[in-house]
Design an enzyme around this catalytic site. Structure first.
Site, PDB file in Angstrom:
ATOM      1  N   GLU A  36       6.078  -0.758  -7.582  1.00 46.46           N
ATOM      2  CA  GLU A  36       6.465   0.517  -6.972  1.00 46.46           C
ATOM      3  C   GLU A  36       5.621   1.671  -7.486  1.00 46.46           C
ATOM      4  OE1 GLU A  36       8.239   0.948  -4.415  1.00 46.46           O
ATOM      5  OE2 GLU A  36       8.849  -1.141  -4.312  1.00 46.46           O
ATOM      6  N   TYR A 119      12.958   7.958  -6.434  1.00 42.18           N
ATOM      7  CA  TYR A 119      12.455   6.858  -5.605  1.00 42.18           C
ATOM      8  C   TYR A 119      12.392   5.557  -6.406  1.00 42.18           C
ATOM      9  CZ  TYR A 119       9.310   3.778  -3.253  1.00 42.18           C
ATOM     10  OH  TYR A 119       8.777   2.648  -2.689  1.00 42.18           O
ATOM     11  N   ASP A 137      11.302   6.884   1.020  1.00 40.25           N
ATOM     12  CA  ASP A 137       9.894   7.227   0.879  1.00 40.25           C
ATOM     13  C   ASP A 137       9.376   7.772   2.215  1.00 40.25           C
ATOM     14  OD1 ASP A 137       9.630   5.033   2.521  1.00 40.25           O
ATOM     15  OD2 ASP A 137       8.124   4.020   1.309  1.00 40.25           O
TER      16      ASP A 137
END
Ligand code: SF4
Length: 356
Positions: A36, A119, A137
């Site tokens: 990520e 996030y 996102d």
């Protein structure tokens, strides 16, 4: 119900169309976190080799925590936003030192870690621990704004809050891991920014943008970025085949990476302009100094446009460069050593084009 239909269509679509990616076959929070953080910097195709390099060099969080910052920055080279690499490294150390190498298992606990924002915390909490939290996102903003006709600015605080609330309502309980992957993948492959595949879309019967022909207008993003122009003049001082370089410190771009003696000017200047500085003039006009001037390299960062010129300066052993060297704390490195230093990608490219 509309929410349930939306989630089911996305997850069915995902089962048929998802790409096979290494971080999708694991619940290991370390690997999910790595992927990520890397994917925040780049697209999947470019990020994949970085992911493999990191996993090979640091198979566990203990290996990453034990690495030197230089090793981490070297592997990150080319991804940009080097503060993310430093945060990744710092966070690994905290997890090893304070959490016995185990990631916290909830969204709210993950958020307390330095360098893990909303996030990433949501991604780890849902993909690894299946907590019912939405991951939001750019892909998710796009899908939600188009399907539900949300016209709020996605760059504004109130817009983000609204999207987050909507996203939270849509996550099906107990299926956050698959659902979050599905909506992000759907945005990346089906509901793309410029050419969404609406005719074959499983959501077209409920999609506001499709019904009203507003795909190009959604999501709304008001640009506020002010781009600053900077003019950088690098003195690449070469002596006996070795190069004088320094490690950048402070809060400016590329902190922790290596570059050369640097003069920055507020406008485009020539070498003659730079030689108005007496110290520079004395250095460059000594016997045994030869200078080659590179083309202008342009480099775009998020908030800055850089114009960079390299002056390749060969100096004989007898030349004096003491004041320049001391002023910016330059150190001499052999070519082989330079290859292994972490450097901004632009400097790396310059070195391979002009020096090695
Ligand atoms: S119909 Fe088009 S705009 Fe709407 S969700 Fe599908 S791909 Fe996106």
């Amino acid at each position: 119900m509309e929410e349930a239909y939306f989630a089911k269509q996305l997850m069915d679509w995902y089962q048929k169309h998802k790409r096979r990616l290494p971080w999708r076959h694991t619940k290991n929070p370390y690997l999910i976190w790595l992927s990520e953080v890397i994917l925040q910097q780049t697209r999947v195709a470019q990020g994949l080799p970085y992911f493999h390099k990191f996993v090979q060099a640091f198979p566990t969080i203990y290996d990453l925590a034990a690495a030197s910052e230089q090793e981490v920055l070297r592997l990150w080279q080319g991804l940009g936003y080097y503060s993310r690499a430093r945060n990744l490294h710092a966070c690994a150390k905290v997890i090893v030192d304070q959490y016995q190498g185990k990631f916290p298992e909830s969204y709210s606990e993950l958020l307390k870690l330095k360098g893990i924002g909303v996030y990433t915390a949501a991604a780890i909490a849902s993909f690894s621990f299946n907590e019912t939290v939405p991951v939001v996102d750019g892909n998710v903003y796009r899908v939600l704004s188009r399907v539900f006709g949300v016209k709020e600015d996605i760059a504004s605080g109130s817009g983000q809050k609204k999207f987050r609330q909507l996203a939270a309502r849509l996550v099906p309980k107990g299926q956050a891991d698959v659902y979050n992957q599905a909506i992000m993948e759907f945005g990346a492959l089906q509901c793309t920014p410029l050419t969404p595949a609406c005719l074959l879309c499983p959501l077209n019967t409920m999609c506001y943008a499709y019904e009203h022909g507003k795909q190009r207008e959604l999501p709304v993003k008001v640009k506020r970025l002010k781009i600053k122009q900077r003019f950088l003049h690098y003195f690449v001082i070469r002596q006996n085949g070795s190069l004088w370089m320094r490690q950048r410190v402070g809060k400016d771009i590329w902190s922790g990476l290596f570059d050369f003696y640097l003069l920055e000017s507020s406008a485009d200047k020539t070498l003659e302009n730079l030689m108005e500085n007496e110290q520079i003039m004395q250095f460059l006009t000594q016997k045994g100094v030869s200078i080659e001037v590179s083309k202008v390299y342009k480099h775009q960062l998020t908030h800055q446009q850089l114009f960079i010129i390299f002056y390749i300066i060969d100096i004989a052993e007898t030349c004096l460069a003491g004041t320049l060297i001391a002023e910016q704390q330059l150190k001499m490195f052999t070519k082989e050593e330079v290859k292994n230093l972490p450097k901004p990608i632009l400097i790396n490219n310059f070195l391979y084009e002009e020096i090695f």
